[in-house]
Design a protein around this motif. Structure first.
Motif, PDB file in Angstrom:
ATOM      1  N   LEU A 267       0.829  -1.212   0.000  1.00 19.21           N
ATOM      2  CA  LEU A 267       0.000   0.000   0.000  1.00 19.21           C
ATOM      3  C   LEU A 267       0.862   1.261   0.000  1.00 19.21           C
ATOM      4  O   LEU A 267       0.569   2.226  -0.700  1.00 19.21           O
TER       5      LEU A 267
ATOM      6  N   ASP B  94      -7.904   1.708   0.480  1.00 24.11           N
ATOM      7  CA  ASP B  94      -7.273   0.435   0.821  1.00 24.11           C
ATOM      8  C   ASP B  94      -6.547   0.518   2.164  1.00 24.11           C
ATOM      9  O   ASP B  94      -6.560  -0.437   2.946  1.00 24.11           O
TER      10      ASP B  94
ATOM     11  N   LYS C  67      -9.080   0.312   4.933  1.00 24.63           N
ATOM     12  CA  LYS C  67      -9.465  -1.094   5.129  1.00 24.63           C
ATOM     13  C   LYS C  67      -8.379  -1.837   5.901  1.00 24.63           C
ATOM     14  O   LYS C  67      -8.675  -2.627   6.798  1.00 24.63           O
ATOM     15  N   TRP C  68      -7.116  -1.582   5.561  1.00 24.58           N
ATOM     16  CA  TRP C  68      -6.013  -2.226   6.281  1.00 24.58           C
ATOM     17  C   TRP C  68      -6.043  -1.853   7.758  1.00 24.58           C
ATOM     18  O   TRP C  68      -5.899  -2.710   8.620  1.00 24.58           O
TER      19      TRP C  68
END
Length: 161
Positions: free
Chosen positions: A6, A25, A28-29
């Motif tokens: 990422l 993303d 979400k991580w």
């Protein structure tokens, strides 16, 4: 490693749309990592983030750059970290190693380092106040007189990919 991927994508993002996708993303991580470290709906709380899950903790510490008294999410993350740093020498060592390396990881590390120093100072003040009043916070002391122990990783859960 999902986090490193990422970060690489974020560095390579050529436009606002690409940057926004990386932000989604990363969000979400962070949610997945929080669920793992905090025990999620059905899991068990990980007690030693820094010494058992150092790579996750280092990446997760980025959230501290957004710390403020009104940001309850980041305050909750810090409360967990703070409790662990009060009870495990290995966690403290990993945390301080990370602080030394922050300038290597971030182009502009000043805000994160300033907030970490402020939170550390508050933690130290609270510890001193407890010792002065006789309410010593023994954290991980197990009666042997030694706070924290090595080998926490036995039985530790696996982090998210």
């Amino acid at each position: 490693d999902r986090w490193r991927m990422l970060v690489a994508r974020q560095c390579e993002a050529a436009d606002a749309a690409g940057e926004q996708a990386v932000v989604q993303d990363k969000t979400k991580w962070f949610a997945d990592t929080w669920e793992f470290l905090s025990g999620g709906p059905c899991g068990s709380v990980q007690q030693h983030w820094w010494c058992q899950h150092t790579a996750l903790s280092e990446a997760f510490a980025e959230l501290l750059a957004y710390w403020s008294p009104t940001n309850t999410t980041v305050a909750q993350v810090w409360q967990h970290m703070d409790a662990q740093l009060r009870s495990c020498f290995d966690c403290i060592n990993e945390y301080h190693k990370f602080q030394e390396q922050v300038p290597l990881y971030y182009a502009s590390p000043e805000r994160l380092l300033t907030i970490m120093a402020k939170l550390d100072a508050e933690r130290a003040e609270q510890g001193l106040a407890l010792s002065v009043t006789g309410g010593v916070d023994v954290g991980g002391v197990d009666g042997s007189g030694v706070a924290g122990t090595r080998g926490h990783a036995a039985g530790a859960a696996s982090p998210p990919p």
